[in-house]
Design a protein around this motif. Structure first.
Motif, PDB file in Angstrom:
ATOM      1  N   GLU A 132       0.835  -1.201   0.000  1.00  0.00           N
ATOM      2  CA  GLU A 132       0.000   0.000   0.000  1.00  0.00           C
ATOM      3  C   GLU A 132       0.867   1.248   0.000  1.00  0.00           C
ATOM      4  N   PHE A 136       0.807   4.262  -2.836  1.00  0.00           N
ATOM      5  CA  PHE A 136       0.494   5.655  -2.550  1.00  0.00           C
ATOM      6  C   PHE A 136       1.723   6.560  -2.543  1.00  0.00           C
ATOM      7  N   SER A 160      -7.641  -0.754  -0.922  1.00  0.00           N
ATOM      8  CA  SER A 160      -6.928   0.217  -0.091  1.00  0.00           C
ATOM      9  C   SER A 160      -7.202   1.652  -0.511  1.00  0.00           C
ATOM     10  N   SER A 161      -7.424   1.869  -1.821  1.00  0.00           N
ATOM     11  CA  SER A 161      -7.672   3.232  -2.297  1.00  0.00           C
ATOM     12  C   SER A 161      -9.033   3.762  -1.857  1.00  0.00           C
ATOM     13  N   GLU A 162      -9.952   2.860  -1.442  1.00  0.00           N
ATOM     14  CA  GLU A 162     -11.294   3.267  -1.033  1.00  0.00           C
ATOM     15  C   GLU A 162     -11.508   3.134   0.474  1.00  0.00           C
ATOM     16  N   HIS A 193      -6.499  11.071   2.949  1.00  0.00           N
ATOM     17  CA  HIS A 193      -7.129  10.568   1.732  1.00  0.00           C
ATOM     18  C   HIS A 193      -6.044  10.135   0.750  1.00  0.00           C
ATOM     19  N   PRO A 194      -6.044   8.863   0.356  1.00  0.00           N
ATOM     20  CA  PRO A 194      -5.028   8.377  -0.585  1.00  0.00           C
ATOM     21  C   PRO A 194      -5.102   9.124  -1.910  1.00  0.00           C
ATOM     22  N   LYS A 196      -5.608   9.658  -5.617  1.00  0.00           N
ATOM     23  CA  LYS A 196      -6.387   8.904  -6.585  1.00  0.00           C
ATOM     24  C   LYS A 196      -5.516   8.577  -7.799  1.00  0.00           C
ATOM     25  N   THR A 197      -5.647   7.372  -8.281  1.00  0.00           N
ATOM     26  CA  THR A 197      -4.820   6.918  -9.405  1.00  0.00           C
ATOM     27  C   THR A 197      -5.004   7.810 -10.619  1.00  0.00           C
ATOM     28  N   GLN A 250       0.379   2.560  -9.350  1.00  0.00           N
ATOM     29  CA  GLN A 250      -0.715   3.334  -9.931  1.00  0.00           C
ATOM     30  C   GLN A 250      -0.710   3.212 -11.450  1.00  0.00           C
ATOM     31  N   GLU A 253      -2.051  -0.044 -12.443  1.00  0.00           N
ATOM     32  CA  GLU A 253      -3.509  -0.065 -12.282  1.00  0.00           C
ATOM     33  C   GLU A 253      -4.202   0.552 -13.490  1.00  0.00           C
TER      34      GLU A 253
END
Length: 290
Positions: A132, A136, A160-162, A193-194, A196-197, A250, A253
Motif C-alpha cells: 500500500e 500511494f 486500499s484506495s477506497e 485521503h489516498p 487517486k490513481t 498506480q 492499475e
C-alpha cells in the motif's frame, strides 16, 4: 487544540475516568461474579446521562481469562445488560493478536471468539502494508504513521484506495521547562485521503501514453501489460513517462483498467526479435479518453 476544539466545548460531552483496583467481573470461589465496577459504571451512566461508554482497553476491565469463551461471554452479557437497561452504547477497544494483521479480519482481536461474537459492530485498525505504501508513494520510514479503518462484519474489505485512512500526528503539549526543555508530545489522528490513481492526469497525458503503446518499440516489439512485464516492454512505464508523479503500482492499475475496459487489446503477434508468437498490446482508438 490541534483540531480547533475549545476545551469548553467538551463540557458535559466528554468524561474520563480511571478507576484502579476494581473490576467488572471476577472469579470468586470458582464462580463467575459481578465486580464492584459494574455497579459504579451504572451509577456514572445514570448520574451523567452518557450516550456512549468506551472501556479501554477491554482486558483491564475484568479479572478473567481473556481466552476463556465462557468467561468472556459472561463479561459481554454484563455489558449488554447495561446497554439495554440504561439505553447506552458500549465500546470495547481490544488489542490485536501478534503477527501479520489483515484489514477487516474478524478474528484480529486478541482472546476468545465470544467477545467478537457478542459485538454488533466490529472494526479493525490496520497499519499500512508495504504494498500500500508503494501504491500511494509513502516513504518506507513513514509507513507506520498510516492506519486504515475497516468493518470486520462484512465479507470483503474495500480496496486500499477506497478504505478510510488516518494519519498519526504528534502534538506537543507545550509543557517545556528549563529542566525539561523537550516537553511532552502525544499522538492524535487526522483523516488522510489516498492519492487517486486517475486524479490530476489529463486526457492529453493519457493519450500520449496510448500513442506510444500503439507505435510499439523501435525494434518492432509490442508493449506488454502483463503483471510480470519488466524493462522496456512494460507498458506501465509509458504512463509514468508522461505522468511522472504516478507511482509504478498506480501506472500498472491504469494499464489493467484499460485492458479490462477494452481501451487496450492483448493479442498475439509475431515478435521480430524473439522470432516466436507473443502477446502484445494494441490500442482501440474509438475508446481513447477525450
Amino acid at each position: 487544540s490541534h483540531h480547533g476544539i475549545d476545551p469548553a466545548e467538551l463540557d458535559d460531552w466528554l468524561y474520563c475516568w480511571t478507576p484502579k483496583g476494581i473490576k467488572l467481573a471476577e472469579m470468586k470461589d470458582g464462580t463467575l461474579q459481578k465486580g464492584r465496577l459494574e455497579t459504579l459504571i451504572r451509577d456514572k451512566i445514570k448520574s451523567r446521562g452518557f450516550g456512549l461508554v468506551a472501556l479501554d482497553p477491554f482486558i483491564k476491565v475484568h479479572a478473567l481469562g481473556e481466552n476463556d469463551n465462557g468467561a468472556m461471554d459472561y463479561v459481554c452479557e454484563l455489558l449488554t445488560k447495561i446497554a439495554i437497561d440504561l439505553n447506552v452504547a458500549v465500546d470495547i477497544p481490544q488489542h490485536t493478536k501478534k503477527g501479520l494483521q489483515t484489514a477487516g479480519d474478524a478474528d484480529a482481536g486478541r482472546g476468545a471468539s465470544a467477545t467478537r461474537d457478542a459485538g454488533r459492530l466490529f472494526y479493525t485498525l490496520t497499519r499500512m502494508t508495504e504494498d500500500e505504501a508503494k501504491m500511494f508513494g509513502i516513504p518506507a520510514e513513514q509507513r507506520a504513521l498510516y492506519v486504515r479503518l475497516d468493518s470486520s462484519k462484512v465479507n470483503i474489505a474495500p480496496p486500499s484506495s477506497e478504505a478510510t485512512w488516518f494519519k498519526l500526528v504528534g502534538v506537543t503539549l507545550g509543557n517545556q521547562t528549563s529542566d525539561y526543555p523537550a516537553g511532552d508530545e502525544v499522538q492524535t489522528v487526522e483523516r488522510w485521503h489516498p492519492p487517486k490513481t486517475w486524479e490530476g492526469v489529463s486526457a492529453d497525458q493519457l493519450n500520449a501514453a496510448l500513442t506510444n503503446i500503439a507505435e510499439g518499440l523501435p525494434n518492432g516489439q509490442r508493449y506488454s501489460g502483463a503483471s510480470a512485464a519488466k524493462g522496456e516492454r512494460a507498458a506501465w512505464s509509458l504512463i509514468q513517462r508522461h505522468s511522472p508523479d504516478r507511482t509504478e503500482p498506480q501506472c500498472r492499475e491504469i494499464i489493467r483498467t484499460w485492458i479490462k475496459n477494452g481501451v487496450l487489446i492483448e493479442e498475439e503477434y509475431d515478435d521480430p526479435i524473439e522470432r516466436k508468437p507473443r502477446k502484445g498490446l494494441s490500442v482501440c482508438n474509438a475508446k481513447r479518453p477525450t
